[in-house]
Design an enzyme around this catalytic site. Structure first.
Site, PDB file in Angstrom:
ATOM      1  N   ASP A  31      58.561  23.285  54.202  1.00  0.00           N
ATOM      2  CA  ASP A  31      58.192  24.681  54.491  1.00  0.00           C
ATOM      3  C   ASP A  31      58.003  25.528  53.231  1.00  0.00           C
ATOM      4  O   ASP A  31      58.078  26.761  53.298  1.00  0.00           O
ATOM      5  CB  ASP A  31      59.237  25.375  55.382  1.00  0.00           C
ATOM      6  CG  ASP A  31      59.119  24.983  56.843  1.00  0.00           C
ATOM      7  OD1 ASP A  31      58.353  24.055  57.152  1.00  0.00           O
ATOM      8  OD2 ASP A  31      59.816  25.597  57.675  1.00  0.00           O
ATOM      9  N   CYS A  68      55.785  19.850  60.370  1.00  0.00           N
ATOM     10  CA  CYS A  68      56.555  18.805  59.699  1.00  0.00           C
ATOM     11  C   CYS A  68      56.292  17.359  60.114  1.00  0.00           C
ATOM     12  O   CYS A  68      55.778  16.555  59.346  1.00  0.00           O
ATOM     13  CB  CYS A  68      58.027  19.136  59.880  1.00  0.00           C
ATOM     14  SG  CYS A  68      59.145  17.838  59.467  1.00  0.00           S
ATOM     15  N   HIS A 125      62.908  12.464  60.385  1.00  0.00           N
ATOM     16  CA  HIS A 125      62.213  13.221  61.424  1.00  0.00           C
ATOM     17  C   HIS A 125      61.052  12.473  62.075  1.00  0.00           C
ATOM     18  O   HIS A 125      60.076  13.093  62.524  1.00  0.00           O
ATOM     19  CB  HIS A 125      61.725  14.565  60.874  1.00  0.00           C
ATOM     20  CG  HIS A 125      61.908  15.687  61.861  1.00  0.00           C
ATOM     21  ND1 HIS A 125      61.462  16.968  61.622  1.00  0.00           N
ATOM     22  CD2 HIS A 125      62.486  15.707  63.085  1.00  0.00           C
ATOM     23  CE1 HIS A 125      61.766  17.731  62.648  1.00  0.00           C
ATOM     24  NE2 HIS A 125      62.385  16.992  63.554  1.00  0.00           N
ATOM     25  N   HIS A 209      63.444  24.835  54.261  1.00  0.00           N
ATOM     26  CA  HIS A 209      63.408  25.027  55.716  1.00  0.00           C
ATOM     27  C   HIS A 209      64.707  25.686  56.190  1.00  0.00           C
ATOM     28  O   HIS A 209      65.766  25.468  55.602  1.00  0.00           O
ATOM     29  CB  HIS A 209      63.250  23.659  56.378  1.00  0.00           C
ATOM     30  CG  HIS A 209      62.950  23.677  57.849  1.00  0.00           C
ATOM     31  ND1 HIS A 209      63.875  24.080  58.790  1.00  0.00           N
ATOM     32  CD2 HIS A 209      61.851  23.316  58.541  1.00  0.00           C
ATOM     33  CE1 HIS A 209      63.348  23.972  59.994  1.00  0.00           C
ATOM     34  NE2 HIS A 209      62.110  23.508  59.874  1.00  0.00           N
ATOM     35  N   ASP A 290      55.331  19.997  52.968  1.00  0.00           N
ATOM     36  CA  ASP A 290      54.891  19.354  54.211  1.00  0.00           C
ATOM     37  C   ASP A 290      54.015  20.249  55.076  1.00  0.00           C
ATOM     38  O   ASP A 290      53.341  19.781  55.986  1.00  0.00           O
ATOM     39  CB  ASP A 290      56.089  18.838  55.016  1.00  0.00           C
ATOM     40  CG  ASP A 290      57.000  19.949  55.527  1.00  0.00           C
ATOM     41  OD1 ASP A 290      56.904  21.097  55.045  1.00  0.00           O
ATOM     42  OD2 ASP A 290      57.833  19.672  56.405  1.00  0.00           O
ATOM     43  N   LYS A 309      52.746  28.406  58.758  1.00  0.00           N
ATOM     44  CA  LYS A 309      53.093  27.170  59.457  1.00  0.00           C
ATOM     45  C   LYS A 309      52.709  27.264  60.936  1.00  0.00           C
ATOM     46  O   LYS A 309      52.782  28.342  61.521  1.00  0.00           O
ATOM     47  CB  LYS A 309      54.599  26.942  59.302  1.00  0.00           C
ATOM     48  CG  LYS A 309      55.162  25.731  60.028  1.00  0.00           C
ATOM     49  CD  LYS A 309      56.671  25.653  59.806  1.00  0.00           C
ATOM     50  CE  LYS A 309      57.281  24.480  60.561  1.00  0.00           C
ATOM     51  NZ  LYS A 309      58.740  24.379  60.340  1.00  0.00           N
TER      52      LYS A 309
END
Length: 475
Positions: A31, A68, A125, A209, A290, A309
């Site tokens: 982020d 992400c 993730h 993040h 990302d 984002k």
């Protein structure tokens, strides 16, 4: 005569030195916005990232997915993430979804090139419910970090359970997560540098993040005054914190800045360790984020770009990116305007590592080494950004799919980048042929259907996380 003979005898060794495969390190921030780094004019001091930009090559038009998990998937497989059902969202804690096991990952590819140590340090993730999705089943030889996103930086908890691991086992290591990841990266570099084979490290930080939490020393460096108290509540994306206001500064914005400061320090430690071990010259480093800045600018910055984002505006998908590899002749301080991005990482590193075997599945990414090395000035290509958006050279189309998050008021938007980095002017009407061309180009990407899409597999209500997030099920 003796001098000539000496040079002739030395030639084979010089040739080996010049063709020796590099160590490869991907440093992924989470982020980090376009305007959050010093070399893009940020008020947050990032001296180590800035030095990397001076010593390396700035990739000025480097693109990621707007969120992400899709970026992390595409980065590792060299294919658009909607091919594997990872398109618009991340994998939630209560999901049994994961990266398709038929996909060949970057560490799988580097295994073929003799990279015996292949570490992922940080945030995975890409699946956590069964062992088939564990990073050490996806080509990595070492895993240190967390399976889920948005963990508490101090307790390492997500959904009430500690999500911190060393290979397959839960780790009880205590401390601020960014510091622990930097510590592990330094330790591994020192260990791997003693071996003759090159190594691969994927250093996937979870910073900056949310939740917004930082060590006091970094808060103080950013003007924290204990007498003014700490901010409270979930302001600034703090909803996943499980330790109250621990690590909060006076304001969310100050706390975010401190998180970036800590991240920058960690990157500095990694760079120093490479130099101390005398392997920095032949270590290929890629630094990137990302996706774009999260939120609405309350704590972070998209700089001159438009959007954040989750959006396909430049501010959501165009990210800070730098590549450094001194022994390959990459000249520091150079800036490249070539459109490239996350899906190009696998094919580029595959070529650099000398892997010539054809890919099991067709790649969407392109080998960008000819441009990076200066052998080619430009490669014409299309770059699909997801959700109705595509780039073709300097032209960009974002289709109005009725998504409120995009804040589109005038239908489909056609932009020319550069010079319109802020995407203020819609050229759809004045350039109808280009508009039609991009509509036709984006259609096949939009039509891609995966075997399965990310689903929450039911509501969060009633979900109970496994003890220490330890994976025990095979399938």
């Amino acid at each position: 005569m003796k001098k000539i003979l000496y040079i002739l005898l030395l030639l084979p060794f010089l040739s080996f030195a010049q063709t020796k495969k590099p160590n490869i390190i991907i440093i992924l921030a989470d982020d980090l916005g376009w305007g959050d780094v010093g070399y893009h004019g940020s008020t947050i001091k990032t001296p180590n990232i800035d030095k990397l930009s001076k010593d390396g090559v700035i990739l000025n038009r480097f693109y990621a997915a707007p969120i992400c998990s899709p970026t992390r998937a595409g980065l590792l497989i060299g294919r658009y993430p909607n091919r594997v059902g990872i398109r618009e969202t991340t994998i939630p804690p209560w999901s049994d979804f994961g990266l398709d096991t038929e996909e060949v990952t970057l560490p799988d590819v580097l295994t073929q090139a003799g990279y015996t140590n292949r570490a992922i340090i940080g945030k995975w993730h890409l699946g956590h419910n069964t062992l088939q999705y564990h990073p050490m089943r996806r080509g990595f030889t070492h895993f240190y970090g967390h399976l889920n996103g948005a963990i508490d930086y101090f307790t390492h908890k997500r959904e009430g359970e500690v999500d911190w691991h060393n290979d397959y086992e839960p780790s009880k290591d205590k401390g601020y997560s960014t510091n622990l990841l930097s510590d592990e990266a330094v330790k591994c570099i020192k260990q791997y540098s003693k071996e003759s084979a090159p190594f691969f490290m994927y250093l996937a930080y979870n910073a900056p993040h949310g939740p917004l939490q930082a060590p006091d020393e970094d808060l103080i460096q950013n003007g924290f005054d204990p007498a003014k108290g700490r901010f409270s509540g979930t302001e600034g994306g703090d909803e996943s914190a499980e330790s109250g206001n621990l690590g909060h500064g006076n304001t969310p914005k100050q706390t975010y800045a401190a998180m970036v400061t800590n991240l920058d320090k960690g990157i500095g430690r990694v760079l120093k360790t490479l130099k101390d071990q005398k392997i920095d010259d032949n270590t290929l480093i890629l630094f990137m984020s990302d996706n774009g800045a999260a939120g609405n600018g309350a704590v972070n910055s998209h700089g001159e770009l438009r959007g954040y984002k989750f959006e396909e505006w430049e501010g959501g998908v165009r990210v800070p990116a730098i590549v450094k590899w001194p022994s390959a002749g990459l000249v520091g301080g150079k800036q490249i305007e070539q459109v490239m991005g996350y899906i190009d990482v696998l094919p580029t590193f595959k070529a650099i590592a000398g892997v010539t075997a054809p890919s099991k599945l067709p790649l969407d990414g392109i080998n960008m080494w000819p441009v990076l090395s200066g052998k080619t000035s430009h490669i014409d290509r299309q770059f699909y950004l997801g959700h109705g958006a595509i780039i073709d050279g300097d032209w960009k189309l974002i289709k109005d799919l009725g998504i409120k998050k995009m804040r589109m008021t005038d239908g489909d938007v056609l932009s020319h980048i550069p010079p319109d980095y802020s995407e203020k002017e819609n050229l759809r009407t004045s350039n109808p042929e280009m508009y039609k061309k991009l509509l036709k180009e984006v259609a096949p990407y939009e039509a891609i259907e995966a075997k399965e899409e990310i689903l929450s597999k039911g509501p969060k209500k009633g979900f109970k996380a496994p003890k220490d997030w330890k994976i025990t099920k095979e399938k």
